[in-house]
Design an enzyme around this catalytic site. Structure first.
Site, short mmCIF file in Angstrom:
data_model
loop_
_atom_site.label_atom_id
_atom_site.label_comp_id
_atom_site.label_asym_id
_atom_site.label_seq_id
_atom_site.Cartn_x
_atom_site.Cartn_y
_atom_site.Cartn_z
CG ASP A 29 7.07 -21.06 40.61
OD1 ASP A 29 6.34 -21.80 39.93
OD2 ASP A 29 7.20 -19.84 40.37
CG HIS A 93 5.94 -27.58 35.15
ND1 HIS A 93 5.84 -27.25 33.81
CD2 HIS A 93 5.16 -26.68 35.80
CE1 HIS A 93 5.04 -26.21 33.66
NE2 HIS A 93 4.60 -25.84 34.86
CG HIS A 95 2.90 -25.79 39.98
ND1 HIS A 95 3.41 -24.51 40.04
CD2 HIS A 95 2.55 -25.98 38.69
CE1 HIS A 95 3.35 -23.94 38.84
NE2 HIS A 95 2.83 -24.81 38.00
P1 5GP Z 1 2.70 -23.14 34.36
O1 5GP Z 1 3.42 -23.50 33.06
O2 5GP Z 1 2.60 -24.32 35.28
O3 5GP Z 1 1.36 -22.47 34.10
O4 5GP Z 1 3.57 -22.02 35.09
C1 5GP Z 1 4.98 -22.09 35.08
C2 5GP Z 1 5.55 -21.81 36.45
O5 5GP Z 1 6.95 -21.75 36.30
C3 5GP Z 1 5.10 -20.48 37.08
O6 5GP Z 1 4.65 -20.72 38.41
C4 5GP Z 1 6.35 -19.62 37.03
O7 5GP Z 1 6.48 -18.76 38.15
C5 5GP Z 1 7.48 -20.64 36.98
N1 5GP Z 1 8.62 -20.19 36.21
C6 5GP Z 1 8.59 -19.67 34.95
N2 5GP Z 1 9.84 -19.39 34.53
C7 5GP Z 1 10.67 -19.73 35.55
C8 5GP Z 1 12.09 -19.67 35.72
O8 5GP Z 1 12.83 -19.23 34.83
N3 5GP Z 1 12.60 -20.12 36.89
C9 5GP Z 1 11.79 -20.61 37.88
N4 5GP Z 1 12.40 -21.04 39.02
N5 5GP Z 1 10.44 -20.69 37.76
C10 5GP Z 1 9.89 -20.25 36.61
#
Ligand code: 5GP
Length: 134
Positions: A29, A93, A95
């Site tokens: 992340d 996804h 975590h």
């Molecule tokens: P969620 O959709 O589970 O609420 O959050 C998305 C997660 O993806 C977040 O923890 C954020 O930091 C991560 N994230 C968002 N965009 C990117 C990216 O471009 N690259 C990476 N490696 N992580 C990302």
């Protein structure tokens, strides 16, 4: 239209890759809440995790299990925790978060600021464990 995570899995957008196969991809992340915080995705584009078909969903969890073992072999922690949010990126996804206490899974706390070199070295170490187990 491709999601940002599809672009990451295809290599179009760079990532700190920790594991991959033909159907799934895992990478650090970019705004981690713990060292080794990893996202595991299916290459198939489906927004919501619980809308995945049976085969893709079960395969994703088995892939996540192997990734978690590789993470745990590298990052000092009691357990690798699991969270499903999906509030930000519309591509299913999981975590995977190395945990030593409950506080380590608080998504509201300030994100870790890790140098590029440290992220690279964490990803490389987990990827090496992954490779040795698959
Ligand atoms: P969620 O959709 O589970 O609420 O959050 C998305 C997660 O993806 C977040 O923890 C954020 O930091 C991560 N994230 C968002 N965009 C990117 C990216 O471009 N690259 C990476 N490696 N992580 C990302």
């Amino acid at each position: 239209m491709s999601t940002i995570f599809s672009k990451i899995a295809s290599g179009e957008i760079p990532s700190y890759k920790v594991a991959a196969d033909g159907d799934y991809y895992a990478f650090l992340d970019i705004n981690p809440i713990a060292k080794g915080h990893t996202l595991v995705i299916p290459r198939k584009e489906v927004d919501y995790l619980f809308d995945l078909d049976d085969k893709t969903l079960s395969g994703l969890w088995l892939f996540a299990q192997k990734a978690a073992k590789a993470i745990q072999a590298v990052i000092p922690c009691k357990r690798v925790g699991v969270a499903v949010l999906g509030l930000e990126v519309p591509h299913a996804h999981i975590h995977l978060i190395p945990l030593s206490s409950e506080a380590d899974v608080d998504f509201k706390k300030p994100k870790l600021k890790l140098e590029k070199e440290e992220l690279e070295s964490i990803a490389k170490a987990i990827a090496a464990k992954w490779e040795s187990k698959t």
